[in-house]
Design a protein around this motif. Structure first.
Motif, PDB file in Angstrom:
ATOM      1  N   ARG A  68       0.826  -1.210   0.000  1.00  7.35           N
ATOM      2  CA  ARG A  68       0.000   0.000   0.000  1.00  7.35           C
ATOM      3  C   ARG A  68       0.855   1.252   0.000  1.00  7.35           C
ATOM      4  NH1 ARG A  68      -5.193  -0.971   3.785  1.00  7.35           N
ATOM      5  NH2 ARG A  68      -5.841  -2.859   2.741  1.00  7.35           N
ATOM      6  N   LEU A  69       0.310   2.293  -0.575  1.00  6.26           N
ATOM      7  CA  LEU A  69       0.886   3.630  -0.420  1.00  6.26           C
ATOM      8  C   LEU A  69      -0.143   4.439   0.374  1.00  6.26           C
ATOM      9  CD1 LEU A  69       2.259   4.326  -4.040  1.00  6.26           C
ATOM     10  CD2 LEU A  69       3.585   3.723  -1.998  1.00  6.26           C
ATOM     11  N   ASP A  70       0.341   5.353   1.217  1.00  7.96           N
ATOM     12  CA  ASP A  70      -0.580   6.200   1.987  1.00  7.96           C
ATOM     13  C   ASP A  70      -1.433   7.037   1.044  1.00  7.96           C
ATOM     14  OD1 ASP A  70       0.739   5.259   4.229  1.00  7.96           O
ATOM     15  OD2 ASP A  70       2.070   7.010   4.364  1.00  7.96           O
ATOM     16  N   ILE A  71      -2.526   7.539   1.571  1.00  7.29           N
ATOM     17  CA  ILE A  71      -3.452   8.336   0.734  1.00  7.29           C
ATOM     18  C   ILE A  71      -2.747   9.537   0.091  1.00  7.29           C
ATOM     19  CG2 ILE A  71      -4.360   9.646   2.721  1.00  7.29           C
ATOM     20  CD1 ILE A  71      -7.119   9.541   1.220  1.00  7.29           C
ATOM     21  N   ASP A  72      -1.782  10.129   0.808  1.00  7.96           N
ATOM     22  CA  ASP A  72      -1.109  11.320   0.261  1.00  7.96           C
ATOM     23  C   ASP A  72       0.176  10.981  -0.496  1.00  7.96           C
ATOM     24  OD1 ASP A  72       0.144  10.490   2.547  1.00  7.96           O
ATOM     25  OD2 ASP A  72       0.533  12.489   3.343  1.00  7.96           O
ATOM     26  N   THR A  73       0.525   9.706  -0.595  1.00  8.27           N
ATOM     27  CA  THR A  73       1.739   9.311  -1.329  1.00  8.27           C
ATOM     28  C   THR A  73       1.398   9.059  -2.793  1.00  8.27           C
ATOM     29  OG1 THR A  73       2.643   8.282   0.662  1.00  8.27           O
ATOM     30  CG2 THR A  73       3.634   7.620  -1.416  1.00  8.27           C
ATOM     31  N   GLU A  74       2.317   9.458  -3.667  1.00  5.72           N
ATOM     32  CA  GLU A  74       2.123   9.248  -5.100  1.00  5.72           C
ATOM     33  C   GLU A  74       3.068   8.154  -5.599  1.00  5.72           C
ATOM     34  OE1 GLU A  74       0.846  13.797  -6.337  1.00  5.72           O
ATOM     35  OE2 GLU A  74       2.734  13.005  -7.092  1.00  5.72           O
TER      36      GLU A  74
ATOM     37  N   TYR B 187       6.335  15.652   0.991  1.00  4.97           N
ATOM     38  CA  TYR B 187       5.858  15.072  -0.277  1.00  4.97           C
ATOM     39  C   TYR B 187       6.572  13.745  -0.453  1.00  4.97           C
ATOM     40  CZ  TYR B 187       5.386  14.145  -5.250  1.00  4.97           C
ATOM     41  OH  TYR B 187       5.120  13.541  -6.453  1.00  4.97           O
ATOM     42  N   LEU B 188       5.830  12.728  -0.857  1.00  3.64           N
ATOM     43  CA  LEU B 188       6.434  11.397  -0.991  1.00  3.64           C
ATOM     44  C   LEU B 188       5.931  10.717  -2.258  1.00  3.64           C
ATOM     45  CD1 LEU B 188       8.288   9.342   0.436  1.00  3.64           C
ATOM     46  CD2 LEU B 188       6.270   8.463   1.617  1.00  3.64           C
ATOM     47  N   LYS B 189       6.883  10.139  -2.985  1.00  6.06           N
ATOM     48  CA  LYS B 189       6.527   9.460  -4.233  1.00  6.06           C
ATOM     49  C   LYS B 189       7.409   8.222  -4.388  1.00  6.06           C
ATOM     50  CE  LYS B 189       6.562  10.406  -9.179  1.00  6.06           C
ATOM     51  NZ  LYS B 189       6.561  11.471 -10.142  1.00  6.06           N
TER      52      LYS B 189
ATOM     53  N   PHE C 295       4.603   0.125   8.183  1.00  9.79           N
ATOM     54  CA  PHE C 295       3.551   1.136   8.123  1.00  9.79           C
ATOM     55  C   PHE C 295       4.163   2.546   8.186  1.00  9.79           C
ATOM     56  CE2 PHE C 295       0.015   3.358  10.462  1.00  9.79           C
ATOM     57  CZ  PHE C 295      -0.876   3.322   9.406  1.00  9.79           C
ATOM     58  N   HIS C 296       3.847   3.401   7.236  1.00  4.74           N
ATOM     59  CA  HIS C 296       4.352   4.789   7.180  1.00  4.74           C
ATOM     60  C   HIS C 296       5.874   4.850   7.340  1.00  4.74           C
ATOM     61  CE1 HIS C 296       0.282   6.061   7.276  1.00  4.74           C
ATOM     62  NE2 HIS C 296       0.115   6.155   8.573  1.00  4.74           N
ATOM     63  N   GLN C 297       6.593   3.867   6.791  1.00 10.36           N
ATOM     64  CA  GLN C 297       8.012   3.727   7.149  1.00 10.36           C
ATOM     65  C   GLN C 297       8.859   4.954   6.841  1.00 10.36           C
ATOM     66  OE1 GLN C 297       9.872   0.043   6.300  1.00 10.36           O
ATOM     67  NE2 GLN C 297      11.935   0.813   6.614  1.00 10.36           N
ATOM     68  N   VAL C 298       8.717   5.490   5.640  1.00 13.52           N
ATOM     69  CA  VAL C 298       9.608   6.607   5.263  1.00 13.52           C
ATOM     70  C   VAL C 298       9.309   7.822   6.153  1.00 13.52           C
ATOM     71  CG1 VAL C 298      10.309   8.137   3.389  1.00 13.52           C
ATOM     72  CG2 VAL C 298       9.791   5.739   2.890  1.00 13.52           C
ATOM     73  N   LYS C 299       8.030   8.101   6.336  1.00 13.43           N
ATOM     74  CA  LYS C 299       7.669   9.264   7.168  1.00 13.43           C
ATOM     75  C   LYS C 299       8.177   9.073   8.602  1.00 13.43           C
ATOM     76  CE  LYS C 299       3.500  10.126   4.493  1.00 13.43           C
ATOM     77  NZ  LYS C 299       2.093   9.756   4.383  1.00 13.43           N
ATOM     78  N   ARG C 300       8.051   7.864   9.119  1.00 16.65           N
ATOM     79  CA  ARG C 300       8.485   7.613  10.499  1.00 16.65           C
ATOM     80  C   ARG C 300      10.006   7.678  10.620  1.00 16.65           C
ATOM     81  NH1 ARG C 300       6.011   2.119  11.480  1.00 16.65           N
ATOM     82  NH2 ARG C 300       6.691   2.238  13.637  1.00 16.65           N
TER      83      ARG C 300
ATOM     84  N   THR D 233      12.367   2.360  -3.814  1.00 18.60           N
ATOM     85  CA  THR D 233      12.986   3.681  -3.720  1.00 18.60           C
ATOM     86  C   THR D 233      11.922   4.765  -3.769  1.00 18.60           C
ATOM     87  OG1 THR D 233      15.024   2.872  -4.714  1.00 18.60           O
ATOM     88  CG2 THR D 233      14.701   5.240  -4.767  1.00 18.60           C
ATOM     89  N   TYR D 234      12.076   5.717  -2.861  1.00 16.89           N
ATOM     90  CA  TYR D 234      11.143   6.840  -2.750  1.00 16.89           C
ATOM     91  C   TYR D 234      11.888   8.141  -2.985  1.00 16.89           C
ATOM     92  CZ  TYR D 234       8.036   3.501  -0.540  1.00 16.89           C
ATOM     93  OH  TYR D 234       7.241   2.416  -0.295  1.00 16.89           O
ATOM     94  N   TYR D 235      11.211   9.050  -3.661  1.00 23.93           N
ATOM     95  CA  TYR D 235      11.681  10.442  -3.738  1.00 23.93           C
ATOM     96  C   TYR D 235      10.870  11.206  -2.690  1.00 23.93           C
ATOM     97  CZ  TYR D 235      11.669  15.278  -5.111  1.00 23.93           C
ATOM     98  OH  TYR D 235      11.747  16.641  -5.068  1.00 23.93           O
TER      99      TYR D 235
HETATM  100  N1  URA Z   1       6.458   5.139   3.564  1.00 22.57           N
HETATM  101  C1  URA Z   1       5.508   6.003   3.976  1.00 22.57           C
HETATM  102  O1  URA Z   1       5.680   6.680   4.979  1.00 22.57           O
HETATM  103  N2  URA Z   1       4.374   6.101   3.243  1.00 22.57           N
HETATM  104  C2  URA Z   1       4.148   5.399   2.121  1.00 22.57           C
HETATM  105  O2  URA Z   1       3.094   5.549   1.495  1.00 22.57           O
HETATM  106  C3  URA Z   1       5.141   4.505   1.693  1.00 22.57           C
HETATM  107  C4  URA Z   1       6.299   4.402   2.441  1.00 22.57           C
END
Ligand code: URA
Length: 239
Positions: A100-106, A204-206, A188-193, A131-133
């Motif tokens: 899954r991607l979060d609602i605000d992630t592209e 912003y996350l993509k 869950f929400h890994q990059v943001k956390r 990989t995320y930008y």
């Molecule tokens: N990490 C996040 O925090 N959000 C996502 O949607 C994907 C990875």
């Protein structure tokens, strides 16, 4: 199903490219050349060949979607639009999102009905890279690269697995950074956390790649296409 759609779905070209192939007489249906692009075929029983090679229809379906913000990765949702609403004209039966991607992630989202491939891509033991930008509020520096590499305490039982942080740009005046982060887990929400734990915030996350698959500029935000058989094979072999 229409012949041109069948060929495009197999990844032989865009809809207009395959129409040209049909008009040029490169396609045969049950042994006879067919130059009618809207010819209806039975993909399970008709024998279709292209340039003399018999084609076989995929058992499973695989899509890459460039997810816009505002859509949830769920088959049904009472409050929000779902990513499946973007798969206009497709048969949605049996399809699910690979993670899954979060609602605000592209960004890059794989949608399929192949449970085995989904498991391969999501299983923590397979270490498939994602990989995320991201745009960040805060200034990313060498110490953050080291922290991501060593693992970060984001409040779970274990530190995060080693991740690769690339700093693309920092703006001291606005206190912002642009980065790319490659992780091999999908918490869950890994990059943001992770950035929160480092004292910064993701604004912003993509997602730009998953395993061997990259989001190319030919898929505009909100659009999708079928994966080609080469892309599917590479994903299955993670190479
Ligand atoms: N990490 C996040 O925090 N959000 C996502 O949607 C994907 C990875």
């Amino acid at each position: 199903m229409r012949l041109d759609k069948y060929l495009a779905d197999l990844g032989l070209g865009t809809r207009s490219e395959v129409k040209q192939y049909i008009k040029k007489g490169k396609v045969m249906v049950n042994g006879s050349t067919c130059t009618t692009t809207d010819r209806k075929i039975d993909e399970n029983n008709d024998l279709i060949s292209f340039n003399g090679q018999i084609l076989s229809y995929e058992k499973n379906r695989y899509y890459i979607l460039n997810k816009p913000a505002g859509y949830v990765c769920a088959n049904h949702d009472n409050l929000h639009k779902t990513v499946f609403e973007l798969l206009k004209g497709e048969n949605l039966k049996g399809l699910f999102t690979v993670g899954r991607l979060d609602i605000d992630t592209e960004g890059l989202l794989i949608i399929t009905d192949d449970g085995a491939l989904s498991h391969e891509l999501l299983s923590p033991s397979k270490h498939v890279a994602k990989t995320y930008y991201a745009s960040i509020l805060g200034i990313a520096d060498e110490s953050h690269i080291t922290a991501c590499h060593k693992g970060i305490d984001i409040g779970d039982d274990d530190l995060t697995e080693p991740a690769l942080l690339k700093i693309l740009n920092t703006d001291q005046i606005n206190n912002t950074s642009e980065i790319e982060l490659t992780i091999t887990e999908g918490r869950f929400h890994q990059v943001k956390r992770m950035f929160h734990a480092l004292g910064m915030e993701v604004t912003y996350l993509k997602r730009i790649s998953m395993g061997t698959l990259k989001l190319d500029s030919e898929i505009p935000l909100g659009s999708f296409r079928r994966l080609t058989s080469e892309e599917i094979e590479m994903l299955k072999n993670n190479k």
